[in-house]
Design a protein around this motif. Sequence first.
Motif: not given
Length: 535
Positions: A398-401, A403-412
């Motif tokens: 969950d931590i890595k997840t 980290e890569v998804f912002n609050d609006e659901g965009w994947l970094h």
Amino acid sequence: MGYANKVLEKLVQNFGDLEIVKHGNNTYTYNKLNNRANQIARVFLDLGVKKGDKYGILLYNSPEYLEIIFGLQKIKVIPVPINVRYGSTEFKYIYENADIKGIFIDNDFVEITKRVIKEQKFEKIEHIFVLNGPIDKNFSGMINYEKIIQDKDTTNLEIQVDDDEIGLLLYTGGTTGLPKGAMLTHANLYNATYLTPTHGMKLIKKKKIPAKALIPPSGMKMKFLIPTPIFHVSGLMPVLTNLGMRHLMIFPVNKSFSPKEICQIIQNEKITTVFMVPTMYRLWLTYSDIDKYDFSSLTMITSGGAKMPKEMKIQILEKFPNIVLVDGYGSTETIGTSTIAFMIHDDIPKIKKGYIGQIVTGIKMRVINEEGENVPVGEVGEMIYKGKSIMKGYYKDDIKTKEVFNDEGWLHSGDLCKMDNDGNVYYVGRTSDLIISGGEKIFPGEIEDILRTHPKINNVAIIGKKDDIWGQIVVAFIKLEPAEKMSSTEVTDFCTSKIASFKKPRIIKFVSSLPFTKTGKLNRIEIKKQAENLT
């Protein structure tokens, strides 16, 4: 509706007798693929395997690989493709991290599988299905794959699979640490299957690319050669795409990459399209006997898995002036293609360094700065994505997840790029590889691309090394061509006038080889370790 139901079973209704995959003398139609998938599904039901259980697949590319994936998906069991190049330590990690309950293995991996299970006492691994060879009857749980499925019912099962359920657990290449399990839903897989064809057909209708990029010329059958491994997204994606497009897929027989075999298959099978990663193309294009073969059937050459250098794109288009060159860019987390470039011979003068095409239809992309704001056209920023093919998250992380998804659901993505006014995207590098020296941002890929054009240099890796004065300095690890010699001064002189002085390597190390990950990418973690003691 699950992926196998939505795609495979529907294709069977209209194209059941159409040949879809070939491996040596073994050819499958849609009917055969679906029937055998149903058989393995029923084996699992009889064994009492539960919904959500995870089963590893340690196989080379083959039709059986596909039937296993689809068979498991039909009964809500999650397939976990495993890299065949892994050693015992890596197998142990995947078995533990993925909570593997059982595994499908080629006979080549019987001994290492037994050793890992014994040493680590993996008691939860209940079933070991062995393909292409005998089993060890004295080893608990070992099953002959062909024998156990041969008498099972081949009809479709009436099991409802929801789109949001996990359809595949695909591990990343691990270039920034241990591999992470990307949870890909059935909806993710379905949407990824049709991303590239949908985008390509739109471009054909707008007459921006030749029709032969996706539609075979009159009288020809589309045949797609796939030597890239299915356990990697660069092998999985062309398989899914061609399954949906009804193009015959052909897998090489050799268990390791052979340029000679690639040449033979293209000539003998009259291949129209080939998909390889840049490393494979480099080996193929430099194969001494390549010009002895007939490649006149080729209409398209496609690439992915890593950035294809500008020089290689030009080399391919000059060698094969009548083909369409397709270069896809993406990641495991996006299930492959996020941007795609279609190029023909006339485009050679327009090809720029880092060019990775335009955003694929169905994917939303932004280029942002450190504050999350969109950067102006032409400026470098991080690519972030949204779309129906984007993974659900990382398994048990969950931590890595987060980290890569912002609050609006965009994947970094962690990838740096820039865009021009026409929507063309240019790859610059990884955020984790960025070097900041004296306040200046330096992108390793830019320096690597320049140095690779030197005739004496075979390959190069650029990394940043901590420095008390500058923060970081540029270090170059260089592998020369056979029998070549080169001095550090020659390297820096070659860079003069090509790049700013602050980008020139301060430390240059000539090496006999460069370390690569098991997925064929430069292992920058290992290279950075080697640089620690350099002065």
